[in-house]
Design a protein around this motif. Structure first.
Motif, PDB file in Angstrom:
ATOM      1  N   UNK A   1      54.165  44.637  41.214  1.00  0.00           N
ATOM      2  CA  UNK A   1      55.084  43.634  41.985  1.00  0.00           C
ATOM      3  C   UNK A   1      54.931  43.655  43.327  1.00  0.00           C
ATOM      4  N   UNK A   2      54.497  44.553  43.832  1.00  0.00           N
ATOM      5  CA  UNK A   2      53.821  45.024  45.317  1.00  0.00           C
ATOM      6  C   UNK A   2      52.949  44.687  45.325  1.00  0.00           C
ATOM      7  N   UNK A   3      52.109  44.857  44.770  1.00  0.00           N
ATOM      8  CA  UNK A   3      50.926  44.142  44.292  1.00  0.00           C
ATOM      9  C   UNK A   3      50.547  42.356  44.499  1.00  0.00           C
TER      10      UNK A   3
ATOM     11  N   UNK B   1      42.262  36.610  47.652  1.00  0.00           N
ATOM     12  CA  UNK B   1      41.440  36.341  46.524  1.00  0.00           C
ATOM     13  C   UNK B   1      40.925  38.333  45.421  1.00  0.00           C
ATOM     14  N   UNK B   2      40.827  38.729  46.625  1.00  0.00           N
ATOM     15  CA  UNK B   2      40.726  39.907  46.904  1.00  0.00           C
ATOM     16  C   UNK B   2      41.204  40.799  45.695  1.00  0.00           C
ATOM     17  N   UNK B   3      42.988  40.625  46.403  1.00  0.00           N
ATOM     18  CA  UNK B   3      43.571  41.518  45.703  1.00  0.00           C
ATOM     19  C   UNK B   3      43.851  41.396  44.441  1.00  0.00           C
ATOM     20  N   UNK B   4      43.686  39.927  43.839  1.00  0.00           N
ATOM     21  CA  UNK B   4      43.977  38.925  42.540  1.00  0.00           C
ATOM     22  C   UNK B   4      42.981  39.400  42.109  1.00  0.00           C
TER      23      UNK B   4
ATOM     24  N   UNK C   1      44.178  46.680  35.617  1.00  0.00           N
ATOM     25  CA  UNK C   1      44.692  46.433  33.895  1.00  0.00           C
ATOM     26  C   UNK C   1      45.963  44.869  33.889  1.00  0.00           C
ATOM     27  N   UNK C   2      45.913  44.765  35.250  1.00  0.00           N
ATOM     28  CA  UNK C   2      47.387  43.606  35.382  1.00  0.00           C
ATOM     29  C   UNK C   2      47.002  42.161  35.173  1.00  0.00           C
TER      30      UNK C   2
ATOM     31  N   UNK D   1      42.889  34.616  37.547  1.00  0.00           N
ATOM     32  CA  UNK D   1      42.591  34.654  39.614  1.00  0.00           C
ATOM     33  C   UNK D   1      43.374  33.853  40.131  1.00  0.00           C
ATOM     34  N   UNK D   2      43.085  32.695  39.126  1.00  0.00           N
ATOM     35  CA  UNK D   2      44.056  31.109  40.618  1.00  0.00           C
ATOM     36  C   UNK D   2      45.684  31.025  39.351  1.00  0.00           C
ATOM     37  N   UNK D   3      45.784  31.936  37.808  1.00  0.00           N
ATOM     38  CA  UNK D   3      47.353  32.308  37.370  1.00  0.00           C
ATOM     39  C   UNK D   3      47.604  32.634  38.709  1.00  0.00           C
ATOM     40  N   UNK D   4      47.591  33.699  38.942  1.00  0.00           N
ATOM     41  CA  UNK D   4      48.075  34.877  40.277  1.00  0.00           C
ATOM     42  C   UNK D   4      47.957  34.340  41.252  1.00  0.00           C
ATOM     43  N   UNK D   5      47.118  33.343  41.373  1.00  0.00           N
ATOM     44  CA  UNK D   5      47.529  32.825  43.748  1.00  0.00           C
ATOM     45  C   UNK D   5      48.219  32.018  43.361  1.00  0.00           C
ATOM     46  N   UNK D   6      47.810  30.993  42.059  1.00  0.00           N
ATOM     47  CA  UNK D   6      49.174  29.718  41.957  1.00  0.00           C
ATOM     48  C   UNK D   6      50.684  30.362  41.769  1.00  0.00           C
TER      49      UNK D   6
END
Length: 625
Positions: free
Chosen positions: A457-459, A492-495, A503-504, A537-542
């Protein structure tokens, strides 16, 4: 208790006095006989060279000059490049070693064994440490501690930079290393001990396999020949260092000559009359190597018997930084109140990641800021200003167009609003639209408490903060521009780290399990080259952007308040940011723009005229101060 080092030093002093007496006694006797007995006193003056001296003295002078020109460079190539510091020349002691905790205690324990080496060897049967490796990031106090160790030991300190050993002449580097260790042993025997310090030892002690890894392939007549690109002298330097670190007790010239004479005599004596050869005395030497690349050193150096102990100098934690802040402030001028415990704790909290050298430099910069304003003491604002100049760069005011000014202010206000809403236990420190380096504006925020890990959640919250500027531009200006490029790179780097390392994502496979190679792409490139990982990655950023958009729409009044404050003042620091946000919350509450839930007895959770501390619906939580 008499230390073994002091006992050896006193014994050597008495031996030197006796040797001086033996040398001067015949000369004094001869002078006395000539002056008193014979009545022929010695008259000082130049010798009489005769009338033909003008014919041969110039030629002799030319020959001597040529000899010096030819011989001195050769002597210099093999001379040790070290610098000797005597204990009285070193102004550092263990009282000046702060913020190192267990490392400092281990160094003091090493000093105790060094000073009592004879007792440790003969009574306890142990082998004293002869080599200690200090490894850690730059500026963490490796050289500082070594000097303090030498000063407390009261023995000479032989400092040398490893690059000083290097020479363009073949074999000269190895000769310099031999000369350094020879001088180290000699001085140790004269003074009862000596401490050698080699700075950046990795320059001459890299893994031999790593150096030989650069090869040239030659293919001819169906065969392949691989030749090492390493020069023939490079591996020999490491070998010489390995040999010298195991030869601390090498016999002196006197012992070698004595043993030569004994061997000569034993050739004429029967077996039961043989003379026992002399053994070399113990050279009380402590060699300290410093490096920030311990993993690149040759493994043979790191085994016991060479570097017996490896001490890691890490970055100080908050408690260590508090000790360092108090120590550095004790020798500098500052206004009253800055040395209060809560102020020291706050300074230590906002300097997480600082090395001791960086922390000391920060206080020097604060003094320079005060000096620019004509003051002789620095304030807390000077410390903030110095920290921004060190971390971000000097302010470079730029004449913005009205449109650019509003865009930058909206962008930074979006970052700050999202950080205020979702940043768990984070402190907002600086919000600015003043240009520094390549940044048109900035938001500086840090953890309230020192953290060594983050939850999912923090990330996700960090992604939302990174995207807050872009979303604010789209919400208020109806489109985004080139400003968020750096934010998108960070997000993007974080994702990618979430998916490929922590493993998130959907998969638990780690991209770090793939061995690195010099030509391998970066971790982010590997993640984005994988279709499945890129989709995650795209899903997390979106998802993070959608959540950020909802927060910005529900809290437009906060973005507007910060934007207007930035347009008016250009820079907000610390509590000024919170004051703007809390005032905006109070106005929004009074105007009915937010919904406040009631408590069970029907009373409002927020009383009129007080700052808002808690919203149970859309309103943000209290920020730590």
């Amino acid at each position: 208790m008499t230390f073994d080092v002091a006992a050896v030093r006193e014994k050597n002093r008495q031996r030197r006095l006796a040797r001086l007496l033996v040398v001067l006694a015949p000369l004094a006797t001869w002078v006395w006989v000539r002056h008193v007995v014979r009545g022929d006193p010695i008259s000082p003056g130049l010798p009489n060279l005769g009338p033909d001296a003008i014919l041969w003295v110039p030629g002799l002078g030319i020959v001597l000059v040529l000899a010096l020109v030819l011989i001195l460079p050769m002597k210099g190539n093999g001379k040790s490049p070290h610098t000797i510091y005597l204990p009285e020349q070193i102004d550092v002691s263990f009282a000046d070693v702060k913020g190192l905790g267990s490392v400092s205690r281990e160094v003091q324990h090493t000093l105790e064994v060094f000073l009592n080496h004879k007792r440790f060897r003969e009574e306890m049967g142990g082998n004293p440490r002869r080599g200690v490796l200090f490894e850690g990031p730059p500026g963490t106090g490796k050289t500082h501690v070594a000097k303090a160790l030498a000063a407390e030991a009261g023995v000479p300190f032989l400092y040398v930079s490893s690059t000083a050993f290097q020479s363009m002449w073949y074999g000269a580097t190895a000769r310099k290393i031999r000369s350094y260790f020879r001088d180290l042993r000699k001085i140790a025997r004269e003074h009862g001990g000596a401490i050698g310090f080699i700075e950046e030892i990795d320059a001459i002690a890299l893994k031999r396999g790593a150096m030989e890894g650069s090869t040239a392939r030659i293919e001819a007549a169906g065969s392949t020949i691989e030749r090492s690109a390493m020069s023939s002298g490079t591996g020999g330097v490491v070998n010489e260092l390995l040999i010298q670190m195991q030869s601390f007790d090498e016999p002196t010239r006197r012992v070698r000559f004595k043993n030569w004479f004994i061997r000569l005599a034993n050739g004429y004596l029967p077996a039961h009359r043989q003379i026992k050869a002399a053994t070399p005395g113990f050279a009380n030497v402590l060699l300290i190597g410093a490096t920030n690349r311990a993993d690149a050193l040759d493994p043979a150096l790191l085994r016991p018997g060479r570097f017996d102990r490896i001490l890691h100098f890490g970055l100080p934690n908050q408690m260590d930084r508090m000790e360092l802040v108090e120590y550095f402030m004790s020798s500098r001028s500052y206004v009253d109140g800055l040395d209060a415990p809560n102020r020291i704790k706050a300074t230590a909290a906002r300097t997480m990641g600082y090395s001791p050298a960086a922390l000391e430099g920060l206080f020097d910069e604060a003094l320079l800021v005060a000096l620019r304003d004509g003051r002789r003491e620095f304030t807390e604002n000077d410390l903030h200003q110095a920290q921004m100049e060190v971390e971000i760069g000097l302010p470079n005011p730029t004449l913005y167009t009205p449109e650019d000014r509003e865009t930058v202010a909206t962008h930074e206000a979006g970052h700050a609003t999202i950080a205020y809403l979702v940043g768990k236990n984070r402190r907002l420190e600086v919000l600015s639209i003043v240009k520094r380096k390549d940044s048109l504006g900035l938001l500086s925020h840090r953890d309230v408490d020192e953290r060594h890990g983050n939850t999912r959640s923090e990330m996700v919250a960090s992604l939302q903060i990174a995207l807050g500027g872009m979303v604010a531009e789209e919400e208020f200006l109806l489109e985004s521009g080139t400003g968020p490029s750096g934010d998108l790179k960070a997000a993007t780097t974080t994702a990618c780290m979430m998916v490929g390392v922590y493993g998130l994502g959907e998969s638990l496979a780690s991209f770090l399990a793939v061995p690195d190679s010099p030509l391998a792409p970066s971790l982010v490139a590997r993640v984005l080259d994988n279709p499945g990982a890129k989709a995650e990655v795209e899903s997390i950023l979106a998802g993070a952007k959608t959540q950020t958009s909802d927060l910005v729409r529900d809290h437009r009044y906060l973005v507007e308040a910060l934007r207007d404050a930035l347009l008016e003042r250009e820079e907000l620091i610390g509590d000024e940011i919170l004051e703007v946000l809390r005032l905006a919350e109070t106005k929004a509450l009074k105007s009915g723009r937010v919904v406040v839930h009631l408590s069970e007895d029907g009373a409002d959770l927020v009383e009129p005229g007080k700052d808002i501390d808690l919203f149970k619906a859309q309103a943000p939580r209290e920020q730590p101060t």
